[in-house]
Scaffold this active site. Structure first.
Site, PDB file in Angstrom:
ATOM      1  N   LYS A 156       0.270 -18.293 -15.596  1.00  0.00           N
ATOM      2  CA  LYS A 156       0.589 -16.868 -15.669  1.00  0.00           C
ATOM      3  C   LYS A 156       1.609 -16.610 -16.795  1.00  0.00           C
ATOM      4  CE  LYS A 156      -1.792 -15.414 -12.066  1.00  0.00           C
ATOM      5  NZ  LYS A 156      -3.193 -15.830 -12.200  1.00  0.00           N
TER       6      LYS A 156
HETATM    7  C1  LIG Z   1      -5.056 -10.797  -9.781  1.00  0.00           C
HETATM    8  C2  LIG Z   1      -4.518 -11.949  -9.000  1.00  0.00           C
HETATM    9  N1  LIG Z   1      -4.053 -11.729  -7.763  1.00  0.00           N
HETATM   10  C3  LIG Z   1      -3.550 -12.716  -7.013  1.00  0.00           C
HETATM   11  C4  LIG Z   1      -3.482 -13.995  -7.478  1.00  0.00           C
HETATM   12  C5  LIG Z   1      -3.017 -15.082  -6.559  1.00  0.00           C
HETATM   13  O1  LIG Z   1      -1.954 -15.822  -7.041  1.00  0.00           O
HETATM   14  P1  LIG Z   1      -1.706 -17.340  -6.574  1.00  0.00           P
HETATM   15  O2  LIG Z   1      -2.695 -18.185  -7.259  1.00  0.00           O
HETATM   16  O3  LIG Z   1      -0.300 -17.612  -6.984  1.00  0.00           O
HETATM   17  O4  LIG Z   1      -1.851 -17.367  -5.082  1.00  0.00           O
HETATM   18  C6  LIG Z   1      -3.919 -14.272  -8.772  1.00  0.00           C
HETATM   19  C7  LIG Z   1      -3.791 -15.643  -9.323  1.00  0.00           C
HETATM   20  O5  LIG Z   1      -4.582 -16.352  -9.671  1.00  0.00           O
HETATM   21  C8  LIG Z   1      -4.468 -13.223  -9.545  1.00  0.00           C
HETATM   22  O6  LIG Z   1      -4.928 -13.442 -10.788  1.00  0.00           O
END
Ligand SMILES: Cc1ncc(COP(=O)(O)O)c(C=O)c1O
Length: 377
Positions: free
Chosen positions: A192
């Site tokens: 990210k």
């Molecule tokens: C739009 C979106 N929402 C939520 C997430 C979830 O994040 P995490 O992978 O830290 O659980 C991601 C990550 O990949 C994402 O791109």
């Protein structure tokens, strides 16, 4: 030429190596691995950066969304409207909490949730809207906040892909994405824009009462040690991850500028290409922090181009290949294909190119040259 990578975490680490290594050593020597001082300091640093009253760190971005919905007291059967074109985490947590996901179409230019589609989907059971600032571009928050106000709905921003983005509101204010709605959720997944070296996430809100509720939820529903007032979860950002994030946060704007610079070089190279539509920057919402640099490849040429890139060793991504309403886990007889014309087309056209803070001109020239040559022969 350096090897082209979709994301170059090693290259970025080289620039902050001393800081990260020192911070890691301190955490290890202090052994305060959970809830150590780095976590509290990072929380404060991020509150200052986002200009938001409360940041509550947690274990990952998916938890952040889930906990946000728990904190708002959403109940089984409540309807939550979100975009059909996003990563599955957004809809997954809605379904996990036995809320009813209501997927709606997106705008063709921004790829973000379409405010008109939101309006059409509202019923007496609707309780919340979850806009996702997809690929780093802010959703139309002025329109979304207005709809929410008119219908008394919560807005939970999924800011996982847009941290550091500015949103220029019609009110004249410049706001940080994630800090505009009632509550924001983000991910610090390594790739990210602000990523740690494992999993991490955070929830943001200006509502002190809601922040208090959420601080208990992330810690097994405890507001006083071993008194469990609500059903909670165990979701913590650990001190090592907080230490990395503290080293990287002061550089976030520089990192986002590096992404924008790479995006501008891509845009310039592709400006006259018949078969390519470069990412739009949308009117008042002129934020884009390019978590992904996503092109639309027109005239049915996307898959052939993808194959060619693979042959040439140029990494790429297809985000996302299947609309959520067609995913087995989320199919529902309520959905009508005619309601998703934009998403259904995007999944056939989108192609994301390498995007990170370490891309150099030579690499971008090679990528754009290879694509142009293929599309013009
Ligand atoms: C739009 C979106 N929402 C939520 C997430 C979830 O994040 P995490 O992978 O830290 O659980 C991601 C990550 O990949 C994402 O791109």
């Amino acid at each position: 030429m350096r090897k082209i990578q979709m994301v170059d975490l090693k290259g970025q680490y080289e620039g902050i190596k001393d800081q990260v290594n020192t911070a890691f050593k301190e955490v290890i020597e202090n052994t305060a691995f959970i809830n150590g001082p780095e976590v509290q300091q990072f929380q404060k640093d991020l509150e200052d950066y986002l200009q938001v009253k409360n940041v509550i760190p947690c274990a990952n971005g998916t938890d952040a969304l889930q906990i946000a919905m728990m904190g708002l007291g959403l109940k089984p059967g409540d309807e939550v409207i979100t975009a059909d074109f996003t990563f599955a985490a957004t809809v997954e947590v809605i379904a996990l909490l036995q809320l009813t996901p209501v997927l709606v179409d997106v705008e063709p230019d921004s790829f973000n949730i379409d405010p008109d589609a939101i309006k059409k989907a509202i019923t007496p059971k609707t309780k919340a809207i979850v806009p996702v600032h997809l690929f780093g571009q802010a959703a139309n928050m002025d329109a979304i906040m207005q709809i929410a106000e008119e219908h008394n709905l919560y807005v939970i921003e999924d800011n996982a892909q847009a941290i550091g983005g500015n949103y220029h509101s019609k009110s004249g204010k410049t706001l940080k994405t994630g800090a505009i709605g009632h509550i924001g959720a983000t991910s610090f997944f390594p790739s990210k824009n602000l990523g740690c070296y494992g999993d991490g996430g955070a929830i943001f809100t200006n509502d002190d009462q809601l922040a208090h509720t959420i601080r208990g939820i992330v810690n097994h529903g405890m507001y006083e040690r071993y008194h469990h007032d609500v059903v909670g979860v165990n979701s913590r950002l650990d001190s090592l991850q907080a230490a990395v994030l503290r080293a990287k946060l002061p550089k976030l704007d520089i990192y986002n500028e590096a992404r924008k610079k790479a995006a501008n070089l891509y845009n310039a190279a592709f400006q006259d290409e018949l078969h390519i539509e470069t990412p739009h920057r949308i009117g008042d919402c002129d934020t884009h922090v390019y978590h992904q640099y996503t092109l639309k490849i027109k005239n049915g040429k996307r898959d052939a181009l993808a194959k060619h890139l693979q042959e040439k060793g140029i990494p790429f991504g297809i985000y996302y290949p299947i609309p959520l309403h067609q995913q087995k886990a989320y199919v529902d007889s309520r959905y009508n294909e005619a309601d998703f014309p934009v998403t259904n087309k995007l999944v056939q056209e989108v192609l994301s190119l390498p995007m990170h803070t370490e891309l150099d001109n030579e690499q971008i020239d090679y990528i754009t040259g290879t694509i142009k040559e293929f599309l013009n022969t």
